[in-house]
Each structure stands twice: as structure tokens, then as C-alpha cells.
Design a protein around this motif. Structure first.
Motif, PDB file in Angstrom:
ATOM      1  N   UNK A 434     -63.131 -19.713  36.899  1.00 52.71           N
ATOM      2  CA  UNK A 434     -63.650 -19.275  35.554  1.00 52.71           C
ATOM      3  C   UNK A 434     -63.372 -17.924  35.427  1.00 52.71           C
ATOM      4  N   UNK A 435     -63.466 -16.888  36.650  1.00 58.74           N
ATOM      5  CA  UNK A 435     -63.332 -15.506  36.500  1.00 58.74           C
ATOM      6  C   UNK A 435     -61.645 -15.269  35.619  1.00 58.74           C
ATOM      7  N   UNK A 440     -57.604 -14.100  31.664  1.00 56.96           N
ATOM      8  CA  UNK A 440     -56.260 -14.378  31.073  1.00 56.96           C
ATOM      9  C   UNK A 440     -56.513 -14.800  29.543  1.00 56.96           C
ATOM     10  N   UNK A 441     -57.516 -15.412  29.399  1.00 59.21           N
ATOM     11  CA  UNK A 441     -57.769 -15.514  27.881  1.00 59.21           C
ATOM     12  C   UNK A 441     -58.043 -14.301  27.026  1.00 59.21           C
ATOM     13  N   UNK A 442     -58.665 -13.396  27.727  1.00 57.11           N
ATOM     14  CA  UNK A 442     -58.438 -11.921  27.041  1.00 57.11           C
ATOM     15  C   UNK A 442     -57.287 -11.281  26.963  1.00 57.11           C
ATOM     16  N   UNK A 445     -51.990 -12.628  23.719  1.00 52.62           N
ATOM     17  CA  UNK A 445     -51.949 -12.122  22.438  1.00 52.62           C
ATOM     18  C   UNK A 445     -51.618 -13.115  21.597  1.00 52.62           C
ATOM     19  N   UNK A 446     -52.810 -14.028  21.136  1.00 49.00           N
ATOM     20  CA  UNK A 446     -52.341 -15.079  20.251  1.00 49.00           C
ATOM     21  C   UNK A 446     -53.847 -15.575  19.642  1.00 49.00           C
ATOM     22  N   UNK A 447     -53.657 -15.972  18.513  1.00 50.70           N
ATOM     23  CA  UNK A 447     -54.831 -16.402  17.788  1.00 50.70           C
ATOM     24  C   UNK A 447     -55.899 -17.522  18.266  1.00 50.70           C
ATOM     25  N   UNK A 448     -55.237 -18.186  19.355  1.00 56.20           N
ATOM     26  CA  UNK A 448     -56.028 -19.307  19.959  1.00 56.20           C
ATOM     27  C   UNK A 448     -55.688 -19.361  21.487  1.00 56.20           C
ATOM     28  N   UNK A 449     -56.946 -19.519  22.130  1.00 59.19           N
ATOM     29  CA  UNK A 449     -56.439 -19.734  23.591  1.00 59.19           C
ATOM     30  C   UNK A 449     -57.268 -21.014  24.012  1.00 59.19           C
ATOM     31  N   UNK A 450     -56.620 -21.737  24.769  1.00 55.53           N
ATOM     32  CA  UNK A 450     -57.226 -23.035  25.433  1.00 55.53           C
ATOM     33  C   UNK A 450     -57.229 -23.042  27.003  1.00 55.53           C
ATOM     34  N   UNK A 451     -58.322 -23.310  27.559  1.00 51.81           N
ATOM     35  CA  UNK A 451     -58.380 -23.082  29.208  1.00 51.81           C
ATOM     36  C   UNK A 451     -58.478 -24.535  29.586  1.00 51.81           C
ATOM     37  N   UNK A 452     -57.648 -24.895  30.441  1.00 48.23           N
ATOM     38  CA  UNK A 452     -57.545 -26.204  30.923  1.00 48.23           C
ATOM     39  C   UNK A 452     -57.406 -27.212  29.784  1.00 48.23           C
TER      40      UNK A 452
END
Ligand code: NAD
Length: 495
Positions: A434-435, A440-442, A445-452
Motif C-alpha cells: 500500500x505504501x 508511486x501514485x503521487x 505525472x498523469x491525469x489518472x492513476x490506477x492501482x492494480x
């Protein structure tokens, strides 16, 4: 002027060919047409009318008149919402026809159009119908001598220009917020496959929109598109398409200082860490680049895999492509991947594959045309390895079923590689930490981030890019911003 068309699955419909202006289908003033080609059979389907600058002027004048006309200007938000719900219902009812049109005109699978795009357009129209009666301002304390309040005023006539990869969805996304705010619209479809947009025009009329509020034109970009963006009667431009065209549109819009919303290209990175659930990462990254024959702005065309699981990931990805990426007729239930939209796109993709070989990349799988009985703009799903950052396939948007799978060592390296691009539309990270996921999400440099998972936007959240992937956003409350301005009104109480 309409022609009867029939799809291979038996669906029949009467296809309008004209320019939809003032709730009527009219011919181009110069009788210009653009043949539209079925990318599966390479045969001409029909030749819809193509707008000239004179036709664009007619459409813009129609929209200007409609914008001020009491039949539109005096409607309450609730009344606009009723019309939007009617259009949403009609799109839903005509879902089979719309999906059949896009399957023959665009080459996407009937199932994708029917089960994803039609519901998306319906949902987004209903979502913005919900906003239509909530577009009010604020009151402010300006002391005892005056009262002040704000109103959200529609910007006026909006030019909307869309690409060819998601006609039905984009009509919903463009019309929804513009209409909710009370604007009038001239929307230009892509000349590559305009038929489903023209069919929706019939539904606009049936829904009961006053003439001129919604106008749809077909035509070439440099011709009709440029005339629309430059027209002094247009107040605002909302464009979805390539970054290069976005730049041209900004230049054209500058002459009359129009606001522009740009949704442009992408080169989405997906980072797969050693601690990720590999099967999940493979499932999402495959879908995220191979769906829609790879013709998605947010396609994760760069998959960065940590060294320790690189070989395992590649083996599983190859298996996934072999099992899931079934090429074939867009109407076959088993088909995952139809043809590319046009000969131009098909040759462009094959050019990138040739270039990759010349630059020293390895074609790990695919890399060849895949016509059926010598027909169709099909390209095998293609996986590149030995890809270096300077290569074209790593830097440029291919917009086809092609992915570069590249190893990395550390989290720091991965983020640096991910952000080493002119684009900033979407990004994905696969990890069980999770950490790390949040770090990485932070860092993306992108308008959207998808985790998994990979790009699966929701209409309630803003969708847009940073860097050269665009300006502004669509969807969600943010999607309303381009379509109104805030007016401050002061009342003097001392008279
Ligand atoms: P394109 O830029 O070639 O064309 C898009 C539209 O712009 C078409 O309707 C075209 O006729 C018109 N156009 C072209 N030149 C013009 C000009 N000079 N003035 C005005 N209009 C002009 O893009 P395309 O090939 O249709 O679509 C693929 C591109 O769209 C890809 O780059 C993809 O990433 C992008 N796209 C972005 C998003 C997003 O939301 N960011 C979504 C879908 C597609």
C-alpha cells in the motif's frame, strides 16, 4: 437523404447521410461526400456528405439563433434534463443499431459497442442531466448597501470535435455537460467513421431538442474542422484527438481568443513490481493495451516490469495474448480484436513495427498483418522487447495493438522511466504494498492513476491529461467548468 444498411448480424437501419443542421439532414453546399469504408471487408459502406466552410457557417448560425431562441434559452435546467433523459433513453433503445453501425464502420466489436459504449453514453447523459438544475451561483455579503450574487451563464455556441475511436461515448461526453449548462452545439464527427454520430442525430430530433441546439457535421479536419474552430460565432472549443491536431486547434482558436479544452494523446506507463499479483497485472495490462485493437488514448503501451519477474511476466503475457486476443469479424461473439479503423492507421502501425525492427527492438510476438482471406486492416497483437528509451515505439503514440515490455531495477528507476514522456494522460502501478502504491501514485505525472488495474475511468471523476495530453478535463463536476462562465451581479439598495 438516407440509405438502407444491413449488418452481418441481420440488423437493418435507415442511415442518414446528410449534415444535421437545424434538426434537418441537408446536403453539403458543394455536394462533397467522403466515402466511409468497412475496415473488415475494405468495401465502401456509403458516402456521407462532407461539410465545407460555407456549411460550417450555416451550422454555427443555426446554433447562434437557437442559443438565444426562447424555445431553448427560456428552458429551466429541469426542462433541459428531461430532454437529456429522453436522448439517453433513445440511445439505449437503439443500442443494437448503434453498435452494429460502429462494428461495420469502425471495426470495433459489436459486443464492446453494445455493452460498454452505449451504456457509457447513456450513463454520462443521465449524470449531466442530474446537474442541469443545479447550475446556480452564490450570494455574497457586500455590506448593507448592496446585494450581490453570481450566476453560472452558458458560454454560448460550442464547437466540439471528436476522433473516431469512441463515437457513441464521445457524443454523450461532449453533449452532456454542454447541454446541461444551456449551450448550443456544433459537433464535428471524424471523417474516418461518422455513421453512428449521424444516426444519433435522428435521436436528437426525436428527443425533442429545439432546432439548432444540437448540430452534427461530418467533414475533413483541415477543412470543416478548421473552419469550425476559426469561426467567430463559436465561443468555445472542446477537442478530443491527437496532440498534433490539438496544437493546431490552439493556434486557430487564438485568433478569436476562444477557450479550448483539449483531450489529446497518451503513452501510458504501467509499472509492475516484483510483489504484484502477476496474473492480475497481466490480465489488466493486456486488456489495457489490446482492447479496442489498441486504439485507446490511455492504452498502456509501455509496461515496465521489475527485473526479478520480467521473464515470468513476459511468459504469462504471451499466454494471455494467445488465449484472449482472438482476431476476427467484429460481429463474432468470440472476437476480442477487430481490424484497425482504416488503411491509414493500419499502415501507420505496420510502419512503427518495421521501424522498431530497424532500430534494434525484438518483436517478441506478433508483428505481422493478419488479414482474413486477404481482406481487412488486421494487425497481430504485438509485443516488443529489447526496447530502448530513444526508440520511436517507446516515445510515440502508436494507437495500435502494440506494447513495449521493458525491465527496471528500482522504484526510483521505474518512476523516472514512467515520467520520461511528453504525455501525461494515464498511468498504472501493480504492487501489493500500500505504501509503495501511494508513493508511486503521487510520483506519476498523469491525469489518472490506477492501482492494480488499468484505465477504466468513471464518469463521476474528472478525466483529463497533464503535459501534452491535454488541457482541462471531462466527466465529473470538473467537466462542467468549460461550459459556463460566472457572472457577478450587484444590486444597489440605496436608490
Ligand atoms: P486527429 O487529431 O487526427 O483527429 C481528431 C479530430 O480532429 C477529427 O474529427 C479530425 O477531422 C479533426 N481535425 C483534424 N485536423 C484538424 C484541424 N486542423 N482543425 C480542426 N479539426 C481537425 O485524431 P484521430 O486520429 O481521429 O484520433 C486518434 C487520436 O485521438 C489519438 O492521438 C488519441 O490518443 C486521441 N484521443 C484522445 C482521447 C482523450 O480523451 N485524451 C480520447 C480518444 C482519442
Amino acid at each position: 437523404m438516407e440509405v438502407m444498411l444491413k449488418a452481418p448480424n441481420g440488423t437493418k437501419w435507415s442511415q442518414p447521410l446528410g449534415l444535421f443542421i437545424n434538426n434537418k439532414f441537408v446536403n453539403s453546399s458543394e455536394g462533397k461526400t467522403i466515402p466511409t469504408i468497412n475496415p473488415t471487408t475494405e468495401e465502401e459502406i456509403c458516402a456521407p456528405q462532407a461539410a465545407t466552410a460555407a456549411d460550417i457557417d450555416t451550422a454555427v448560425q443555426a446554433a447562434r439563433t437557437a442559443f438565444k431562441h426562447p424555445s431553448w434559452a427560456n428552458l429551466t435546467g429541469r426542462e433541459r434534463a428531461v430532454l437529456m433523459h429522453k436522448l439517453a433513453n433513445l440511445i439505449s433503445q437503439h443500442g443494437d443499431v448503434l453498435a452494429a453501425i460502429d462494428a461495420i464502420d469502425n471495426g470495433k466489436t459489436f459486443a464492446t459497442a453494445k455493452h460498454f459504449e452505449v451504456p457509457w453514453a447513456v450513463e454520462v447523459l443521465r449524470y449531466y442531466a442530474g446537474w442541469a438544475d443545479k447550475m446556480y451561483g452564490q450570494t455574497a455579503d457586500c455590506g448593507p448597501d448592496r446585494v450581490a450574487y453570481t450566476v453560472k451563464a452558458p458560454v454560448g455556441v460550442v464547437a466540439q470535435i471528436i476522433p473516431w475511436n469512441m463515437n457513441i461515448g464521445f457524443v454523450g461526453m461532449k453533449l452532456g455537460p454542454a447541454i446541461a449548462c444551456g449551450n448550443a452545439v456544433v459537433l464535428k464527427a471524424s471523417e474516418a467513421c461518422p455513421l453512428s454520430v449521424l444516426y444519433i442525430a435522428k435521436l436528437v430530433k426525436e428527443a425533442g431538442f429545439p432546432p439548432g441546439v444540437v448540430n452534427f457535421v461530418n467533414g475533413y479536419g483541415g477543412d470543416a474542422g478548421a473552419a469550425l474552430v476559426s469561426h467567430p460565432g463559436v465561443d468555445k472549443v472542446s477537442f478530443t484527438g491527437s496532440t498534433e491536431t490539438g496544437k493546431a486547434i490552439m493556434r486557430l482558436a487564438a485568433a478569436t481568443l476562444k477557450g479550448v479544452t483539449l483531450e489529446t494523446g497518451g503513452k501510458t506507463p504501467a509499472i509492475v513490481f516484483e510483489d504484484a499479483d502477476l496474473d492480475n497485472a497481466v490480465m489488466w495490462t493486456h486488456r489495457g493495451v489490446m482492447a479496442y485493437s489498441g486504439q485507446m488514448c490511455f492504452a498502456n503501451s509501455r509496461v515496465l516490469v521489475q527485473e526479478g519477474v520480467y521473464d515470468a511476466f513476459l511468459a504469462k503475457f504471451k499466454e494471455q495474448v494467445s488465449q484472449v486476443s482472438v482476431l476476427g469479424d467484429p460481429f463474432e461473439k468470440t472476437t476480442f480484436q477487430g481490424p484497425q479503423v482504416s488503411r491509414v492507421q493500419y499502415e501507420k502501425i505496420l510502419g512503427y513495427i518495421r521501424g522498431a525492427r530497424e532500430e534494434g527492438a525484438t518483436v517478441f510476438m506478433g508483428g505481422e498483418p493478419a488479414a482474413f482471406d486477404g481482406k481487412g486492416f488486421f494487425v497481430q497483437p504485438t509485443v516488443f522487447t529489447d526496447v530502448k528509451p530513444g526508440m520511436k515505439i517507446y516515445r510515440e503514440e502508436i494507437f495500435g495493438p502494440c506494447v513495449a515490455v521493458v525491465p527496471f531495477k528500482t522504484e526510483e528507476d521505474a518512476l523516472e522511466m514512467a515520467n520520461d514522456t511528453a504525455y501525461g494522460l494515464s498511468s498504472c502501478v501493480f504492487t501489493s504494498s500500500i505504501a509503495r502504491a501511494h508513493r508511486v501514485a503521487n510520483g506519476f505525472e498523469a491525469g489518472q492513476v490506477y492501482i492494480n488495474s488499468s484505465s477504466t475511468p468513471d464518469i463521476r471523476l474528472p478525466f483529463g491529461g497533464t503535459k501534452q495530453s491535454g488541457i482541462g478535463a471531462e466527466n465529473g463536476e470538473a467537466g462542467l467548468l468549460p461550459y459556463y462562465y460566472t457572472k457577478s451581479i450587484y444590486i444597489n439598495l440605496k436608490v
